[in-house]
Structures are given as structure tokens and as C-alpha cells.
Write an enzyme that holds these catalytic residues in place. Sequence first.
Site: not given
Length: 424
Positions: A126, A133, A142, A196, A230, A234, A237, A254, A356
Site C-alpha cells: 500500500d 491526505h 505536525r 480509506e 484500506d 486509528r 495505529q 482490506t 488515500t
Amino acid sequence: MTPPRSWVPSAGPDSDFPLQNLPFGVVSAGDEPHGVVRIGDAVLDLRALGASGLLTEPARDAARAAASGTLNELFALGAAPRIALRDDLRSLLVEGSPHQRTVAEFLTPITEIDVLLPARIGDYTDFYVGIHHARNIGAQFRPDAPLLPNYKWIPIAYHGRASSVRVSGTPVIRPRGQLKLSETPTFAPTRRLDFELELGVWVGPGNCLGEPVPLDDAETHVAGYCLLNDWSARDIQAWEYQPLGPFLAKNFGTTVSPWVITPEALAPFRIPLSRPADDPQPLAYLDSPNYRDHGGLDVDLEVWIRTARMRERGDAPAVLARSSSRHMYWAVGQMITHHTSNGCDLRPGDLLGSGTLSGPHPGSEGSLMELSHGGKDPVTLPNGETRAFLEDGDEITLTAHARRPGFVTIGFGECVALVHPAIG
């Protein structure tokens, strides 16, 4: 000039699958899985067609390769046999064909078959080529430097889990995992399940180990395209991704659409590559004048949601996002060339995801993580429900259409899955 039409009534210009599309797939109608071609609301059995005597020799070889329970053998043949088969199919399915009565016997309504994964997937990679995105996600962590320094130089990717790729219509089960909700992690079902919006790329002929694929040859290794969701957890992750990237937050499922949209069907929708003038130009192995001229794709993408309450009330699905493959910062050929640049060998049936594909404007974000700004601003649906992330009973559908004035629209069909509760 009016484009030619098929004698199949459902394959008109409003269909995703007109005469100009003719995607491949694998189905079962209560029998052994076998290869087919989609035309309108029917599938054409390639086993029967290959044995009918109606095909020329190169096309017959392709039909026989596609007749089994996977399309890997067809993918391995490359473009020439596939193009020959498509040419013969068009002559057999076009209005006025003298073979209509015979070919009609090889058609089965789509309502009478089960669609299956089109290929045996050896490996799944992927990518992360949707720059909007990447910016949207990066800005949440950030704000002053959303893109990491390597993004505009290298097509970023991670290796996914081929074993958990499923065809459209298969439920996705909410995963459990470690969540960092306080000082000590806990093991629980994800609270931040997300979709996604991606394009999938089916690999055709492979390359030998140690032999990179040059950019101008990269597209010859594409067997076709699909839609790809996908699924992402979150919160899992966020806790696990450092230092090695996605793992359990991604590999639980997926979803791909079942129809392999050929490069030939999408040929009218190729566009030049472009990037801002002040961005760095790709390194030499990822750049060529020829590829710049036609390396991009212009495909409209949409995400739809239908909640359990919407189904109970008979409400239509609601659109969550609209985007385009135009927003790929790195093109498909560049993905393949970079993937093989170290000598990595791709094989027929391998699957690549684009990452994405969000757009630059509100409503074009390809994930709920972006649409809800990390859950801070839940999306309000037409029936008043809100979603920061997906709930059990939500059904997500991806769709795509390639459109251009003067050409017949090419659809991808649906990539759909219903969220089921965690097990246990």
C-alpha cells in the site's frame, strides 16, 4: 459520431459496464469458480466462449487463461493476448453481431452469481501517493511541517497483509488491539475505525529478482485497476506505528472491488503528470518525457455511507466525499518502478494500493480521520446522525467513474463492506 453499443440491453451508456469497458472477474454460479467478462448486468462465461470456436487464436489463448478460478494466468500473459480477447469480445457483443444468439447462451445475470476475488494475491503493498491526505494527516500531528522531508522525493509505501484482502460484499469485523487511553495501554475493540478511499492496481507480468523495471516499461506490468478500501484502526495505529509503521491497525481487512478494469478501457482518460514548479523534480529513474505526457489518470471517486438507521428507514446512502485520481502525487508507473528499483520482484496477481486519494477542498477528504479533523468535528449526515469514526452497522461503499467529453463513461462498480461488531 455515436459510439458503438452492445446488443445486451443493460449495457447502455448509463451502465458502469458498457461495451467499451469489458472488465474481467471471477465468479461462481453454484459451480466451480471461473473467469468472466462483465457486460451490463450480466457476465460472459469465458470457459464456454473459449470452447465455442468464435475466437481468434490469440484471443482464445487469453480466454482459456482466464477461464480458471483465478486470473493470475491471464495477468501473466501481458497486454497483447488481453487486447486480442477484448477486440474479439467487442465484435461479438456489438449491436448487429451475427453471433448474438450463440453468445447470449454464455451470459448469466449478475443476480445469479457470486463474485469472488479475481486473483490469488501473493503480496500486497500500500502506497501513500495522495499528497492532500498526507498533508491533512500530517497537519494533525505536525502543524508547522505536515509533510515529512522525503515525501516529494520518494513514493512511500508499506507492505500489507495479502491474507486479509477480501472481495466487495464481505463484512469487515471491528478489530481489537492495544489502545493508549491513559497511563497504561488497554486491549479493546477500536473506537476509531476508519475507511480509506484508494485505487488498487493488479500486477500483470512480473520481473525477475534483481532486475528493476524502467519507468517507460512500468505500465506493461499493469493488468488492471480496482477500488480499494484500506480499513484502518486509528487508535491502534497511533500507539503501535512507531518506529516501524502500520501493523495490526491495518492488516485486519482490506476490501477490493471485484472487476478488473483494464488499461485499455482507461486509455482515453490518461492525463499528463504535473507538479508545482517549485517542487523538486523526480530523480532520473522516476522521470521521463514520455511518461510525463500520459502517466496520470483522471478518475472520479466517491465514498458513500449507509448506517443501520438509514437501512431501517429505507433511506438512500449519503455521500461522504468526492475526490479524483488526479490528486496522485506519484503515478502508477512510478509506484512500480520504485517498488522494483532495488531488484524486488513483482508477480502476477500482486496488489498495489495507491494510498488515500483525498482532494484539496472540503468534502474531498478520503477518510473520516480527515473529514472529522481527528474526531474533533463529527460529520453530520442527512438524517441527523453524526460520525467522527465508523460505528457497527455502518456500510461503506466506494465508487469510481472515468469521464471525458466524447467518450463513453467507464465505471468500476462498487467496493462495499458492512462493519460488524468485534468478536469476543
